[in-house]
Design an enzyme around this catalytic site. Structure first.
Site, PDB file in Angstrom:
ATOM      1  N   ASP A 183      -7.940  34.022 -48.094  1.00  0.00           N
ATOM      2  CA  ASP A 183      -7.494  35.698 -48.759  1.00  0.00           C
ATOM      3  C   ASP A 183      -6.027  34.782 -49.627  1.00  0.00           C
ATOM      4  OD1 ASP A 183      -5.154  38.072 -48.429  1.00  0.00           O
ATOM      5  OD2 ASP A 183      -3.485  36.282 -48.475  1.00  0.00           O
ATOM      6  N   GLY A 184      -5.898  35.463 -50.389  1.00  0.00           N
ATOM      7  CA  GLY A 184      -6.153  36.047 -51.905  1.00  0.00           C
ATOM      8  C   GLY A 184      -4.469  34.798 -52.527  1.00  0.00           C
ATOM      9  N   GLU A 204     -12.337  34.856 -52.302  1.00  0.00           N
ATOM     10  CA  GLU A 204     -12.630  35.377 -51.821  1.00  0.00           C
ATOM     11  C   GLU A 204     -12.638  35.893 -50.054  1.00  0.00           C
ATOM     12  OE1 GLU A 204     -14.463  39.315 -50.414  1.00  0.00           O
ATOM     13  OE2 GLU A 204     -14.598  38.684 -52.515  1.00  0.00           O
ATOM     14  N   ASP A 262      -8.447  40.257 -58.490  1.00  0.00           N
ATOM     15  CA  ASP A 262      -9.067  41.569 -58.923  1.00  0.00           C
ATOM     16  C   ASP A 262      -9.968  42.141 -57.376  1.00  0.00           C
ATOM     17  OD1 ASP A 262     -10.369  43.245 -59.743  1.00  0.00           O
ATOM     18  OD2 ASP A 262     -13.142  42.193 -59.618  1.00  0.00           O
ATOM     19  N   ASN A 298     -16.163  44.708 -44.245  1.00  0.00           N
ATOM     20  CA  ASN A 298     -17.330  45.377 -45.360  1.00  0.00           C
ATOM     21  C   ASN A 298     -18.513  45.600 -45.006  1.00  0.00           C
ATOM     22  OD1 ASN A 298     -15.043  45.367 -47.615  1.00  0.00           O
ATOM     23  ND2 ASN A 298     -15.479  43.725 -47.478  1.00  0.00           N
TER      24      ASN A 298
END
Length: 527
Positions: free
Chosen positions: A357-358, A332, A375, A248
């Site tokens: 990774d979720g 996260e 989320d 990001n």
């Protein structure tokens, strides 16, 4: 060293081919990072970038081959490399203004698929030209390095292999080393410097274009010093932090009222810390209904809460405040975002944070939770692997009998068969009870899913026992807007989940609504 010596040194030609291939991939990855804060890094934007660069390379191959046949002058090739080096060095600095200018111009005339067209024209204007120049390298080097038909296959194969190896390194190096360590601007300057160095070595050996070489070196050094003040959001003042991670662009802004994390220059709040208010007024507040629906705290347990897509911990922080004693885990994928949670957003140490990774985290866990908050977002859309019926089935299997899943959907849409319709229908294929709660004054909508038919009664009972007046008022708002979802057959699966296309349609709708006012104002004033 004379012309004959340096051109007959195949190692120099091979070095040229190697770093040309590396630079193409570095420009491509740099393009995605430069454009992501403005247009997102979705699959659609990636498709535009890859398509434009491949077309540019093809044109360069044709141009380079014809030029090498007609005027086989190495001066032309290394002159093009020097020009490519200058252009690439200027990209992060001039590119920001070009992105803004092109976007503003297109906003006046384009009403459909704005992001796609804006990304396409931006990519053509900024990145196509240097890639055309780099595309001329291989056919030109073939002309200079093939001395006879006896070994031409071997030489061409070696050049192709070096180009490929350089491209591989140029793929991994920016992603895992230079961009996270020194940022996008310096990454462009590093690869610009490499191309410039190769050209300068050639021209020094030929005692030609010394002034141009010197000016190129000065330009790269000046831009390197200017990179210290580089900002994607060049029009904003008072940014507390700008940084980049593997995943990001990161921006932290602080005011007297709040601290905000954004992963996009133009819009979006990924996390927020309120300084003088008990609640945010955003979707995080609505999601606090989930623990109450699950009966937290219970007589025999303070509750277990899992947050997939922790961000900097806004929801986790509120859960720790309003449901003390609850065990809270946050997942996260971006390590730098997880670190910001403690540095700027006061996330409690009691929250157990995992950088993972979720979905993979959930798969590896045998634990059951009372609440699972989903989320996880990649720019404008939920990652496809966290939007499928297989994923939500796994979530259900990790919930207790009274457990509740809450999913944040970030883009409300007026159109039928939107990404939100697909998500709700997919959730409804897994859970017996699905309710939605649109967030007032925003584009978010919270989805609550559970198996226990008594969950809403538990929620009403829990609301009556709340002691905090602000939380009580918020839960009354949630209760008033809760709506039973009648789910259809728009199902997303691991095999087919076109979340980027669906998300882009909704985002395009939102942007069109926002631009209508400014478009009318502009056309009325100047036309």
């Amino acid at each position: 060293m004379n012309q004959k010596n340096i051109l007959h040194n195949k190692y120099f030609l091979y070095v040229t081919e190697f770093f040309a291939g590396m630079s193409v991939m570095a420009v491509e990855l740099g393009a995605s990072r430069l454009m992501a804060p403005y247009f997102s890094s979705s699959q659609i934007v990636w498709t535009v970038i890859i398509g434009v660069i491949m077309i540019a390379m093809a044109l360069g191959n044709v141009w380079g081959g014809r030029t090498a046949d007609k005027k086989p002058s190495p001066d032309k090739l290394y002159g093009r490399l020097l020009l490519a080096a200058v252009w690439i060095a200027l990209i992060p600095f001039a590119g920001r203004y070009m992105i803004a200018g092109i976007s503003l111009l297109l906003a006046v005339f384009i009403t459909k698929n704005f992001l796609v067209w804006a990304a396409l024209f931006t990519c053509l204007a900024i990145f196509a030209f240097p890639c055309v120049l780099l595309g001329t390298v291989t056919p030109s080097l073939v002309k200079y390095s093939v001395s006879s038909l006896d070994d031409n296959g071997k030489t061409v194969g070696e050049l192709g292999a070096l180009n490929t190896i350089g491209s591989i390194i140029g793929t991994f190096l920016p992603t895992f080393v230079t961009i996270p360590a020194v940022g996008t601007a310096i990454t462009f300057l590093i690869f610009s410097g490499v191309l410039a160095a190769i050209s300068i070595v050639y021209f020094l050996s030929m005692r030609k274009k010394m002034v141009k070489c010197a000016l190129t070196v000065v330009l790269i050094l000046v831009l390197g010093m200017a990179s210290k003040s580089f900002s994607f959001a060049f029009w904003e003042d008072g940014i507390t932090l700008e940084d980049e991670s593997i995943y990001n662009y990161l921006q932290v802004k602080e005011s007297d009222r709040s601290v905000i994390l954004s992963t996009n220059v133009l819009f979006g709040v990924q996390s927020i810390l309120m300084k003088n208010a008990s609640l945010t007024g955003m979707y995080y507040d609505y999601a606090l209904a989930a623990p109450i629906m699950a009966g937290i705290p219970q007589a025999d347990s303070p509750g277990n809460i899992l947050v997939l897509g922790l961000g900097t911990g806004t929801f986790a922080k509120y859960c720790s405040e309003y449901f003390p004693g609850a065990s809270i885990e946050g997942v996260e994928i971006d390590e730098k975002i997880a670190k910001l949670a403690g540095d700027y957003f006061e996330m409690p140490d009691t929250v157990d944070v995992s950088v993972y990774d979720g979905r993979s985290y959930l798969t590896a866990s045998d634990k059951k939770y009372d609440v699972i908050m989903v989320d996880a977002y990649q720019d404008i859309t939920i990652p496809f692997q966290m939007s499928s019926v297989e994923f939500f089935t796994e979530v259900r299997e990790h919930l207790t009998d009274n457990g509740v899943m809450v999913v944040n959907m970030n883009m409300k849409s007026k159109s039928e068969n939107s990404i939100n319709d697909y998500l709700c229908d997919t959730i409804g294929a897994v859970f017996d009870h699905v309710y939605t709660a649109p967030v007032e004054g925003g584009t978010n909508c919270e989805v609550f899913a559970f198996q226990n038919p008594n969950t809403l009664n538990t929620f009403k009972d829990g609301c009556r026992n709340l002691e905090d007046s602000d939380l009580t008022a918020m839960m009354e708002t949630v209760s008033d807007c809760l709506s039973l979802r009648e789910c259809g057959d728009l199902i997303l699966t691991d095999d087919k989940a076109p979340v980027e296309v669906l998300g882009m349609k909704v985002l395009d709708e939102i942007i069109a609504d926002e631009l209508d006012y400014y478009r009318a104002l502009y056309l009325g004033k100047f036309l």
